[in-house]
Design an enzyme around this catalytic site. Structure first.
Site, PDB file in Angstrom:
ATOM      1  N   ASN A 181      -2.825  -2.646  -2.899  1.00 16.88           N
ATOM      2  CA  ASN A 181      -2.299  -1.948  -4.076  1.00 16.88           C
ATOM      3  C   ASN A 181      -3.244  -0.841  -4.544  1.00 16.88           C
ATOM      4  O   ASN A 181      -2.833   0.284  -4.818  1.00 16.88           O
ATOM      5  CB  ASN A 181      -2.126  -2.937  -5.240  1.00 16.88           C
ATOM      6  CG  ASN A 181      -0.907  -3.828  -5.051  1.00 16.88           C
ATOM      7  OD1 ASN A 181       0.043  -3.450  -4.374  1.00 16.88           O
ATOM      8  ND2 ASN A 181      -0.932  -4.999  -5.642  1.00 16.88           N
ATOM      9  N   TRP A 193     -19.936 -24.991 -21.644  1.00 15.14           N
ATOM     10  CA  TRP A 193     -20.763 -24.492 -20.555  1.00 15.14           C
ATOM     11  C   TRP A 193     -19.822 -24.271 -19.369  1.00 15.14           C
ATOM     12  O   TRP A 193     -19.506 -25.205 -18.632  1.00 15.14           O
ATOM     13  CB  TRP A 193     -21.834 -25.513 -20.150  1.00 15.14           C
ATOM     14  CG  TRP A 193     -22.982 -25.626 -21.101  1.00 15.14           C
ATOM     15  CD1 TRP A 193     -23.196 -26.610 -22.001  1.00 15.14           C
ATOM     16  CD2 TRP A 193     -24.091 -24.732 -21.219  1.00 15.14           C
ATOM     17  NE1 TRP A 193     -24.359 -26.393 -22.694  1.00 15.14           N
ATOM     18  CE2 TRP A 193     -24.941 -25.236 -22.229  1.00 15.14           C
ATOM     19  CE3 TRP A 193     -24.465 -23.535 -20.582  1.00 15.14           C
ATOM     20  CZ2 TRP A 193     -26.124 -24.604 -22.605  1.00 15.14           C
ATOM     21  CZ3 TRP A 193     -25.644 -22.908 -20.965  1.00 15.14           C
ATOM     22  CH2 TRP A 193     -26.456 -23.434 -21.963  1.00 15.14           C
ATOM     23  N   ALA A 245       6.385  -8.866  -0.503  1.00 18.68           N
ATOM     24  CA  ALA A 245       5.283  -9.781  -0.800  1.00 18.68           C
ATOM     25  C   ALA A 245       5.118 -10.802   0.326  1.00 18.68           C
ATOM     26  O   ALA A 245       5.639 -11.912   0.240  1.00 18.68           O
ATOM     27  CB  ALA A 245       5.569 -10.504  -2.113  1.00 18.68           C
ATOM     28  N   ARG A 252      11.998   6.869  -9.532  1.00 22.86           N
ATOM     29  CA  ARG A 252      10.745   7.556  -9.174  1.00 22.86           C
ATOM     30  C   ARG A 252      10.965   8.772  -8.282  1.00 22.86           C
ATOM     31  O   ARG A 252      10.002   9.384  -7.834  1.00 22.86           O
ATOM     32  CB  ARG A 252       9.785   6.568  -8.488  1.00 22.86           C
ATOM     33  CG  ARG A 252       9.426   5.434  -9.426  1.00 22.86           C
ATOM     34  CD  ARG A 252       8.133   4.741  -9.122  1.00 22.86           C
ATOM     35  NE  ARG A 252       7.858   3.791 -10.189  1.00 22.86           N
ATOM     36  CZ  ARG A 252       7.236   2.641 -10.025  1.00 22.86           C
ATOM     37  NH1 ARG A 252       6.795   2.281  -8.835  1.00 22.86           N
ATOM     38  NH2 ARG A 252       7.018   1.849 -11.055  1.00 22.86           N
ATOM     39  N   TYR A 258     -14.162 -20.140 -24.391  1.00 17.36           N
ATOM     40  CA  TYR A 258     -14.009 -21.586 -24.233  1.00 17.36           C
ATOM     41  C   TYR A 258     -12.872 -22.110 -25.083  1.00 17.36           C
ATOM     42  O   TYR A 258     -12.744 -21.766 -26.250  1.00 17.36           O
ATOM     43  CB  TYR A 258     -15.315 -22.292 -24.619  1.00 17.36           C
ATOM     44  CG  TYR A 258     -15.135 -23.778 -24.848  1.00 17.36           C
ATOM     45  CD1 TYR A 258     -14.693 -24.607 -23.818  1.00 17.36           C
ATOM     46  CD2 TYR A 258     -15.378 -24.346 -26.097  1.00 17.36           C
ATOM     47  CE1 TYR A 258     -14.504 -25.960 -24.035  1.00 17.36           C
ATOM     48  CE2 TYR A 258     -15.195 -25.700 -26.323  1.00 17.36           C
ATOM     49  CZ  TYR A 258     -14.753 -26.507 -25.279  1.00 17.36           C
ATOM     50  OH  TYR A 258     -14.561 -27.831 -25.480  1.00 17.36           O
ATOM     51  N   ARG A 276     -27.041 -20.652 -14.211  1.00 14.02           N
ATOM     52  CA  ARG A 276     -28.233 -21.216 -14.862  1.00 14.02           C
ATOM     53  C   ARG A 276     -29.158 -21.862 -13.838  1.00 14.02           C
ATOM     54  O   ARG A 276     -30.374 -21.755 -13.936  1.00 14.02           O
ATOM     55  CB  ARG A 276     -27.802 -22.236 -15.919  1.00 14.02           C
ATOM     56  CG  ARG A 276     -28.930 -22.686 -16.821  1.00 14.02           C
ATOM     57  CD  ARG A 276     -28.445 -23.639 -17.886  1.00 14.02           C
ATOM     58  NE  ARG A 276     -28.016 -24.911 -17.330  1.00 14.02           N
ATOM     59  CZ  ARG A 276     -27.528 -25.931 -18.045  1.00 14.02           C
ATOM     60  NH1 ARG A 276     -27.381 -25.797 -19.341  1.00 14.02           N
ATOM     61  NH2 ARG A 276     -27.178 -27.049 -17.477  1.00 14.02           N
ATOM     62  N   ALA A 324       0.831  -1.209   0.000  1.00 13.87           N
ATOM     63  CA  ALA A 324       0.000   0.000   0.000  1.00 13.87           C
ATOM     64  C   ALA A 324       0.863   1.255   0.000  1.00 13.87           C
ATOM     65  O   ALA A 324       0.623   2.196  -0.768  1.00 13.87           O
ATOM     66  CB  ALA A 324      -0.934  -0.013   1.215  1.00 13.87           C
ATOM     67  N   CYS A 376       2.760 -12.598   0.856  1.00 15.87           N
ATOM     68  CA  CYS A 376       2.079 -13.780   0.302  1.00 15.87           C
ATOM     69  C   CYS A 376       3.067 -14.887  -0.072  1.00 15.87           C
ATOM     70  O   CYS A 376       2.694 -16.063  -0.139  1.00 15.87           O
ATOM     71  CB  CYS A 376       1.266 -13.390  -0.934  1.00 15.87           C
ATOM     72  SG  CYS A 376       0.416 -11.822  -0.767  1.00 15.87           S
TER      73      CYS A 376
HETATM   74  P1  FAD Z   1       2.114  -4.598   4.938  1.00 14.76           P
HETATM   75  O1  FAD Z   1       2.473  -5.485   3.823  1.00 14.76           O
HETATM   76  O2  FAD Z   1       1.976  -5.200   6.302  1.00 14.76           O
HETATM   77  O3  FAD Z   1       3.184  -3.438   5.005  1.00 14.76           O
HETATM   78  C1  FAD Z   1       3.175  -2.478   6.037  1.00 14.76           C
HETATM   79  C2  FAD Z   1       4.579  -2.035   6.272  1.00 14.76           C
HETATM   80  O4  FAD Z   1       4.576  -0.982   7.229  1.00 14.76           O
HETATM   81  C3  FAD Z   1       5.470  -3.120   6.831  1.00 14.76           C
HETATM   82  O5  FAD Z   1       6.594  -3.312   6.017  1.00 14.76           O
HETATM   83  C4  FAD Z   1       5.863  -2.605   8.225  1.00 14.76           C
HETATM   84  O6  FAD Z   1       7.171  -2.975   8.588  1.00 14.76           O
HETATM   85  C5  FAD Z   1       5.708  -1.124   8.049  1.00 14.76           C
HETATM   86  N1  FAD Z   1       5.433  -0.397   9.290  1.00 14.76           N
HETATM   87  C6  FAD Z   1       4.505  -0.694  10.224  1.00 14.76           C
HETATM   88  N2  FAD Z   1       4.526   0.216  11.217  1.00 14.76           N
HETATM   89  C7  FAD Z   1       5.486   1.109  10.883  1.00 14.76           C
HETATM   90  C8  FAD Z   1       5.975   2.282  11.502  1.00 14.76           C
HETATM   91  N3  FAD Z   1       5.475   2.728  12.672  1.00 14.76           N
HETATM   92  N4  FAD Z   1       6.973   2.961  10.902  1.00 14.76           N
HETATM   93  C9  FAD Z   1       7.503   2.526   9.721  1.00 14.76           C
HETATM   94  N5  FAD Z   1       7.070   1.410   9.087  1.00 14.76           N
HETATM   95  C10 FAD Z   1       6.071   0.729   9.662  1.00 14.76           C
HETATM   96  N6  FAD Z   1      -3.083 -11.391   0.374  1.00 14.76           N
HETATM   97  C11 FAD Z   1      -3.588 -11.869  -0.801  1.00 14.76           C
HETATM   98  O7  FAD Z   1      -4.362 -11.158  -1.463  1.00 14.76           O
HETATM   99  N7  FAD Z   1      -3.241 -13.113  -1.251  1.00 14.76           N
HETATM  100  C12 FAD Z   1      -2.398 -13.928  -0.559  1.00 14.76           C
HETATM  101  O8  FAD Z   1      -2.107 -15.048  -1.007  1.00 14.76           O
HETATM  102  C13 FAD Z   1      -1.859 -13.454   0.680  1.00 14.76           C
HETATM  103  N8  FAD Z   1      -1.004 -14.220   1.401  1.00 14.76           N
HETATM  104  C14 FAD Z   1      -0.464 -13.714   2.549  1.00 14.76           C
HETATM  105  C15 FAD Z   1       0.457 -14.478   3.275  1.00 14.76           C
HETATM  106  C16 FAD Z   1       1.013 -13.980   4.446  1.00 14.76           C
HETATM  107  C17 FAD Z   1       2.013 -14.810   5.210  1.00 14.76           C
HETATM  108  C18 FAD Z   1       0.650 -12.688   4.910  1.00 14.76           C
HETATM  109  C19 FAD Z   1       1.235 -12.127   6.173  1.00 14.76           C
HETATM  110  C20 FAD Z   1      -0.253 -11.929   4.202  1.00 14.76           C
HETATM  111  C21 FAD Z   1      -0.809 -12.425   3.021  1.00 14.76           C
HETATM  112  N9  FAD Z   1      -1.715 -11.661   2.278  1.00 14.76           N
HETATM  113  C22 FAD Z   1      -2.235 -12.155   1.108  1.00 14.76           C
HETATM  114  C23 FAD Z   1      -2.101 -10.313   2.706  1.00 14.76           C
HETATM  115  C24 FAD Z   1      -1.241  -9.248   2.009  1.00 14.76           C
HETATM  116  O9  FAD Z   1       0.110  -9.608   2.106  1.00 14.76           O
HETATM  117  C25 FAD Z   1      -1.504  -7.907   2.662  1.00 14.76           C
HETATM  118  O10 FAD Z   1      -2.845  -7.567   2.462  1.00 14.76           O
HETATM  119  C26 FAD Z   1      -0.623  -6.794   2.105  1.00 14.76           C
HETATM  120  O11 FAD Z   1       0.732  -7.093   2.277  1.00 14.76           O
HETATM  121  C27 FAD Z   1      -0.951  -5.488   2.818  1.00 14.76           C
HETATM  122  O12 FAD Z   1      -0.086  -4.498   2.393  1.00 14.76           O
HETATM  123  P2  FAD Z   1       0.150  -3.233   3.338  1.00 14.76           P
HETATM  124  O13 FAD Z   1       1.133  -2.388   2.640  1.00 14.76           O
HETATM  125  O14 FAD Z   1      -1.150  -2.640   3.730  1.00 14.76           O
HETATM  126  O15 FAD Z   1       0.756  -3.841   4.688  1.00 14.76           O
END
Ligand code: FAD
Length: 436
Positions: free
Chosen positions: A294, A423, A40, A70, A415, A431, A11, A42
């Protein structure tokens, strides 16, 4: 303009990138607590399982890329420790030093963290952030017999990987079948059967009451031998930094509007740290998933840089895979529909995933839920060896556009004998619900 992003995950980096695109002249800084960005989570279960060896594949783009390509300043090992929203100041620990950073616009993307199993038990391992993946992999490699607690998506994926590593695996789940929060009984039971068939000792309807050095006590009084316990009992929003400063929603994540604004028009939140609206019920909903991170990041970034993009809401499109069969759901399942007070009808069909003469493939099951009075599709679940994510995507689009079963039936799904049926199973399930 000074745009500050807290959190360098999906995010945060999406937000920073889109803010840059919208505002070429802005100063954009990202603070990331760990040493890895654009990561990642995931992939972590598969890194633990040894599916790939290069840890840095968990990072899509590095700091150099963001700086040079960037023009985004990325500070790693930089944790935001204090936030004063009204004064527009963040105090961070950057490489051991405290630094004060001022901002015009703030984007909070601090993600989620694992729920604790038992009060801070040091013998329990949590699989979550890529930064901890190496330690988790080493612990898993050293263990012989492992108890995985939690039979949701993560627990199932970790149990499968451990089993592939040759470990004896117990999978403890408090629900009546695996993935019981997401899947209805038909698909959830099929997954449970598969896991048992693969040699995983699945324990249902129980919780963990105690963890000792070599064994785990369950709520039914039984014991499991294990030299490692991995907890996968869910996640919670990581919002300590903003508590008392920004309004939180009923799920404990940061409440945002469609512009991803959080309490103030100069503060935005995205990803797992925020909760939005469920597209079916219209109610606040927390769906910590990568595609949502994302896209909400994109909206937050564009708007923080002066644009006006709107985020429509979430459906909760969740997919996992066990032994070559993917299981997923989108929209409401039966429990959620009941809880929302929606009267619904269902259909379920199982067919071959390919033409009967085309080698390979297997069975694919599609279940649909539609509102009883209108026939509008409100949820779907799919299990099968191929095309599961695509079919869930079609159902997601149908739910989003409030299509009826008739509308979905007439969606023209392509298909070819190698990967589908004339189907299509989604069409067949629609259906069954059609009014003729
Ligand atoms: P995060 O990825 O958690 O990133 C947040 C970041 O903020 C982290 O790097 C953290 O270190 C940092 N942070 C936190 N607090 C602070 C602070 N105070 N100061 C500075 N930095 C800070 N989703 C799917 O759709 N499909 C999947 O198959 C899937 N598998 C997953 C498997 C696992 C093991 C996990 C844990 C999650 C999975 N997810 C999956 C969920 C997906 O990974 C998350 O929804 C996504 O990563 C969220 O992104 P984000 O940036 O919001 O949070």
């Amino acid at each position: 303009m000074e745009i500050l992003v807290i959190g360098g995950g999906a995010a945060g980096m999406s937000a920073a990138s889109w803010a840059r695109r919208k505002a070429p002249e802005a100063r954009i800084t990202v603070l990331e607590r760990t040493n890895i960005i654009s990561h990642a989570p995931c992939g972590v279960p598969y890194y633990i399982g040894g599916l790939f060896k290069d840890y840095w594949l968990l990072q899509a783009y590095d700091v150099k890329f963001f700086r040079e390509r960037r023009n985004i300043e990325v500070l790693t090992n930089a944790e935001a420790e204090e936030l004063d929203v009204r004064s527009r100041v963040v105090v961070a620990r950057v490489g051991g030093q405290r630094a004060k950073l001022e901002f015009d616009r703030l984007i909070v993307a601090t993600g989620a963290r694992p729920r604790r199993l038992l009060s801070a038990d040091a013998r329990v391992l949590y699989v979550h952030h890529p930064a901890d993946a190496e330690a988790a992999r080493r612990a898993a490699e050293a263990a012989r017999e492992v108890t995985v607690v939690g039979g949701g998506v993560l627990g199932v994926e970790v149990a499968e990987q451990l089993r592939n590593m040759g470990k004896a695996v117990h999978l403890v789940h408090r629900g009546p079948y695996l993935m019981s929060r997401d899947l209805d009984e038909e698909l959830g039971s099929a997954l449970t059967q598969m896991a048992r068939g693969a040699g995983i000792d699945v324990r249902l309807g129980v919780t963990v009451s105690e963890v000792n050095d070599s064994r785990v006590r369950l709520s039914d009084g039984s014991y499991l031998n294990s030299d490692l316990v991995i907890a996968a009992v869910g996640v919670e929003p990581n919002v300590d930094l903003v508590r008392g400063q920004l309004r939180l929603g009923p799920h404990g994540a940061i409440a945002v509007n469609d512009r991803m604004e959080a309490t103030y028009d100069y503060v935005f939140a995205a990803g797992d740290a925020m909760e939005h609206r469920n597209l079916v019920t219209g109610q606040p909903y927390w769906s910590p998933l990568a595609p949502i991170a994302n896209k909400s990041g994109l909206v937050a970034g564009v708007n923080a840089a002066g644009g006006d993009k709107r985020f429509p809401g979430v459906l909760g499109d969740i997919v996992t895979r066990f032994e070559g069969v993917a299981f997923g759901r989108v929209g409401l399942n039966e429990r959620e529909a009941r809880e929302a007070g929606i009267r619904y009808v269902t259909s379920i069909i199982t067919t071959r995933s390919r033409a009967r003469y085309y080698p390979g493939g297997g069975d694919v099951t599609v279940k649909l839920l539609a509102e009883e009075s209108s026939g509008i599709i409100i949820g779907g679940q799919v299990a099968g060896p191929e095309e599961v994510i695509g079919r869930l995507g079609v159902i997601a689009a149908a739910i989003m556009r409030r299509m009826t079963a008739d509308d979905l039936f007439f969606v023209e799904m392509g298909y070819h004998p190698s990967s589908g049926r004339a189907w299509d199973p989604v069409v067949l399930a629609a259906r069954q619900l059609m009014r003729v």
